[in-house]
Scaffold this active site. Sequence first.
Site, short mmCIF file in Angstrom:
data_model
loop_
_atom_site.label_atom_id
_atom_site.label_comp_id
_atom_site.label_asym_id
_atom_site.label_seq_id
_atom_site.Cartn_x
_atom_site.Cartn_y
_atom_site.Cartn_z
N ARG A 20 0.85 -1.20 0.00
CA ARG A 20 0.00 0.00 0.00
C ARG A 20 0.88 1.25 0.00
O ARG A 20 2.10 1.17 0.08
CB ARG A 20 -0.94 0.01 1.21
N GLY A 21 0.22 2.41 -0.14
CA GLY A 21 0.93 3.67 -0.03
C GLY A 21 2.03 3.87 -1.05
O GLY A 21 1.91 3.55 -2.22
N GLY A 23 4.95 2.40 -1.38
CA GLY A 23 5.50 1.19 -1.96
C GLY A 23 4.65 0.66 -3.09
O GLY A 23 5.17 0.21 -4.12
N TYR A 174 13.11 5.80 16.35
CA TYR A 174 12.84 5.67 14.91
C TYR A 174 14.00 6.21 14.10
O TYR A 174 14.45 5.58 13.13
CB TYR A 174 11.55 6.43 14.60
N LYS A 178 16.41 4.60 11.05
CA LYS A 178 16.40 5.20 9.72
C LYS A 178 17.78 5.73 9.34
O LYS A 178 18.21 5.61 8.19
CB LYS A 178 15.35 6.31 9.64
#
Length: 315
Positions: A20-21, A23, A174, A178
């Site tokens: 979804r989104g 990707g 997070y 990343k």
Amino acid sequence: MAPSALPGHGKNALVVGASRGMGRQVAVDLALKGGYAVGVAAKTRSPPGAALDGVDPNSPESTVDTVAHDIVKAGGRAHAVTVDVRDENSVKAMVEEAVQKFGKLDVLVYNSGAIWWASVKDTPLKRFQLMQRVNPEGLYATVSCALPHLAEDARVVVVSPPIYSRFTRGKTAYAMGKFGMSALTLGLAQDWKREASPPRKAITSLWPAAAIDSAATRHNDPSGETRKDLRKATIFSDAVLAILAAPPERVNGLLTTDEDFLRDAAGVRDFAQYSLVPGTAPRRIMPAVFPSLRVAEEDDEGVRMNSVALRQAKL
């Protein structure tokens, strides 16, 4: 444009985190705009007999099966692959299935991600560990398993940000993961520079300059009040296609954003086309200028230790 003239005709791509989104959009546009045969990989599958047509691309019903179905129905080539990026054996099986289906990997896109934005105090260790397993560890496992199957001129695109100070604010755990993903981009790029000059392969980190419409943004704002600050996912997929079209030496080790690359390398000036709400100007959430990570002694690392050589010498 005839299919034989498409830049990716005869080439293969594997998009991890494509249910979804962003990707999903990258997988769709690689297939339909770029002409790639695409392995659509993620953890979620549709139940047997579930309807595959007309599924909201940002809903839980959007899976690798619905994405592959949409691509094939539109005339592209796609194959749905199941993967749990936290499991090395699952990652190996995903890569092997994609290679058996399509052959050598010309493009690898890693979009899988776990998210929890909170202070250190409010981030439980289990949340931290989950993000590290899905984000940097999942990427490392995927790249490690894919390396033997990459074409000589392969491209890798990692969904991770440029490294700068403000990104850690309110989401330290997070950001640690990343930034680790961006560090892999920098390190593998240096490996490939040592192999060939100029490099034939290239790895690039790409990040949205403004927030993009996704399942996460809809979950965090069910009333839709922030829709005016969102862009369509097509800006990200267009940036991926532009990166793939650029010379490898231009993008190998590059940490950039979708807007910046499209403006600087593809000459895009009209970003209103990407606004989710027509007539709005989504607020940029990334800095206008990023710090350089290069040092004056960039090419002077002295005597470099090689753990593999040291271990072999002891045998």
